[in-house]
Scaffold this active site. Structure first.
Site, PDB file in Angstrom:
ATOM      1  N   CYS A  76      -7.546 -27.587  12.718  1.00 32.22           N
ATOM      2  CA  CYS A  76      -8.756 -28.374  12.959  1.00 32.22           C
ATOM      3  C   CYS A  76      -8.536 -29.873  12.815  1.00 32.22           C
ATOM      4  CB  CYS A  76      -9.869 -27.912  12.013  1.00 32.22           C
ATOM      5  SG  CYS A  76     -10.494 -26.265  12.433  1.00 32.22           S
ATOM      6  N   HIS A  87      -6.060 -21.141  11.323  1.00 30.35           N
ATOM      7  CA  HIS A  87      -7.451 -21.478  11.001  1.00 30.35           C
ATOM      8  C   HIS A  87      -8.164 -20.324  10.299  1.00 30.35           C
ATOM      9  CE1 HIS A  87     -11.563 -22.839  11.231  1.00 30.35           C
ATOM     10  NE2 HIS A  87     -11.849 -21.658  11.758  1.00 30.35           N
ATOM     11  N   CYS A  94     -13.850 -28.010   8.749  1.00 27.16           N
ATOM     12  CA  CYS A  94     -12.612 -27.394   8.239  1.00 27.16           C
ATOM     13  C   CYS A  94     -11.494 -28.429   8.140  1.00 27.16           C
ATOM     14  CB  CYS A  94     -12.193 -26.251   9.156  1.00 27.16           C
ATOM     15  SG  CYS A  94     -10.685 -25.407   8.631  1.00 27.16           S
ATOM     16  N   ASP A 153      -8.185  -7.166   0.986  1.00 28.66           N
ATOM     17  CA  ASP A 153      -7.185  -7.402   2.039  1.00 28.66           C
ATOM     18  C   ASP A 153      -7.761  -6.916   3.360  1.00 28.66           C
ATOM     19  OD1 ASP A 153      -5.479  -4.882   3.320  1.00 28.66           O
ATOM     20  OD2 ASP A 153      -6.585  -4.361   1.513  1.00 28.66           O
ATOM     21  N   CYS A 180      -8.171 -27.489   7.835  1.00 25.38           N
ATOM     22  CA  CYS A 180      -6.884 -26.841   8.091  1.00 25.38           C
ATOM     23  C   CYS A 180      -6.068 -27.644   9.104  1.00 25.38           C
ATOM     24  CB  CYS A 180      -7.085 -25.409   8.583  1.00 25.38           C
ATOM     25  SG  CYS A 180      -7.546 -25.249  10.328  1.00 25.38           S
ATOM     26  N   ASP A 208       0.849  -1.188   0.000  1.00 26.09           N
ATOM     27  CA  ASP A 208       0.000   0.000   0.000  1.00 26.09           C
ATOM     28  C   ASP A 208       0.887   1.242   0.000  1.00 26.09           C
ATOM     29  OD1 ASP A 208       0.946   0.194   2.582  1.00 26.09           O
ATOM     30  OD2 ASP A 208      -0.940  -0.344   3.532  1.00 26.09           O
TER      31      ASP A 208
END
Length: 377
Positions: free
Chosen positions: A310, A336, A305, A267, A307, A93
């Protein structure tokens, strides 16, 4: 050309765009969420972990890297990609938002902004030319024009004055930008919460033919319906053949609604920030794992989930870590949350491909516990 946007298709049900953004460091499938690595790192995460959850691009912050460790040091290290060992695309940015949000002592002039560092009080100066110099040194794939982000609640007169200064600064950024083959410079549409000013800003910036366009000054405290209205007023004014980036937005509902309104890139620090407080996003809504009711709950954060967190750890264990101030707990909630949003965007892209994004949104909201009148995380 540093980037090329490829429109693959539009969802027949919603009008959302499925696309590819070709950059010097790889292709980004859009709509895409960009994890935020403010200080050249996504908090608690390694680049390898981000890649494992298919983060296609990350964002770093010009203001913070200008202050510490300094853009010239990053340049001597070979640029931001080598400095942080990330070989995929990076967006930086302009630093404008931080100048206006972090520095209580600032003086705006036509030349730029004089401000004091939030770290040590040093007097510093950022201008369009300086923002370009810093981002050239950082070597990111996508760089942002230096803009003025008006304060929430700014009246029409101030918002108009601000956007017109942003336009003049955008022209100066174009002149100062030299690395056009390696870095794509995006203009930033401003105008507060006023449709006529958003139209004026979009018209002025698109006449300059930037490689891409961001929409700034939203998600600054206004009600979600106001933000969506501003998007509906603004997005149709932007070129169809170029990427559209909605800055600072990362709640699940806003990612869906923004995609429906034609946004390609998002974002936000939200997933990493709330993770540090033990708050997680799940397929059934928000779960604050530090709460006492999870002390003996041996289920994963989200049974739906896949991930790392998890598939390996329970709510009870994660709660214990966070209550004990163990950094591994924050790493697990961060993994997560980022995985959840990146998976959501994969699902969004698939729903666009299948021409059913509105149906997907409605089913997601129903399960997530959101309704169309009071959306929010």
């Amino acid at each position: 050309m540093a980037i090329k946007y490829e429109l693959i298709k539009q969802c027949k049900q919603s009008g959302a765009r499925l696309g590819r953004l070709h950059t010097p460091h790889g292709v980004i499938e859009t709509p895409a969420f960009m994890p935020v690595g403010t200080q050249a790192t996504v908090k608690t995460m390694s680049p390898e972990e981000l890649k494992s959850m298919d983060a296609q691009i990350i964002l770093s912050n010009t203001y913070h890297l200008f202050l510490r460790p300094g853009h010239k040091l990053v340049e001597r290290a070979g640029g931001l990609h080598k400095f942080m060992n990330w070989d995929r695309p990076i967006l930086t940015d302009s630093g404008g938002f931080q100048v206006f949000s972090l520095s209580e002592m600032r003086k705006i002039s036509e030349d730029g902004v004089e401000f004091r560092s939030h770290l040590n009080g040093d007097k510093l100066f950022l201008s369009p030319e300086k923002a370009m110099e810093i981002q050239h040194s950082l070597g990111s794939d996508i760089i942002m024009a230096f803009d003025e982000c008006p304060p929430p609640g700014a009246d029409h007169a101030y918002a108009k004055q601000s956007l017109e200064r942003t336009t003049r600064w955008a022209e100066r950024c174009l002149i100062a930008h030299q690395r056009t083959k390696e870095q794509a410079l995006f203009g930033i549409v401003q105008g507060g919460m006023f449709a006529d000013l958003r139209k004026q800003s979009a018209h002025e910036l698109t006449s300059m033919d930037f490689p891409g366009y961001a929409i700034g000054g939203l998600s600054v405290g206004e009600p979600k319906p106001v933000m969506y209205d501003m998007l509906e007023q603004t997005v149709p004014l932007l070129p169809k053949g170029k990427p559209r980036y909605l800055m600072g937005v990362g709640s699940p509902d806003a990612l869906l609604e923004g995609s429906i309104r034609g946004i390609d890139m998002f974002d936000c620090v939200l997933p990493t920030r709330i993770a540090r407080n033990g708050t997680t996003m799940t397929s059934e809504g928000r779960l604050v794992v530090r709460n006492a009711k999870y002390a003996e709950d041996f289920a994963p954060l989200d049974p739906a989930c896949s991930c790392y967190t998890c598939t390996h750890y329970s709510r009870a264990y994660i709660r214990h870590l966070i209550k004990a101030d163990e950094s591994f707990g924050i790493r697990l909630t961060t993994i997560h949350n980022l995985h959840f949003l990146l998976q959501l965007m994969r699902d969004v892209r698939q729903a666009i491909a299948d021409d059913c994004l509105l149906d997907f949104r409605d089913a997601f909201f129903l399960k997530y516990g959101l309704d169309h009148n009071e959306k929010g995380f």
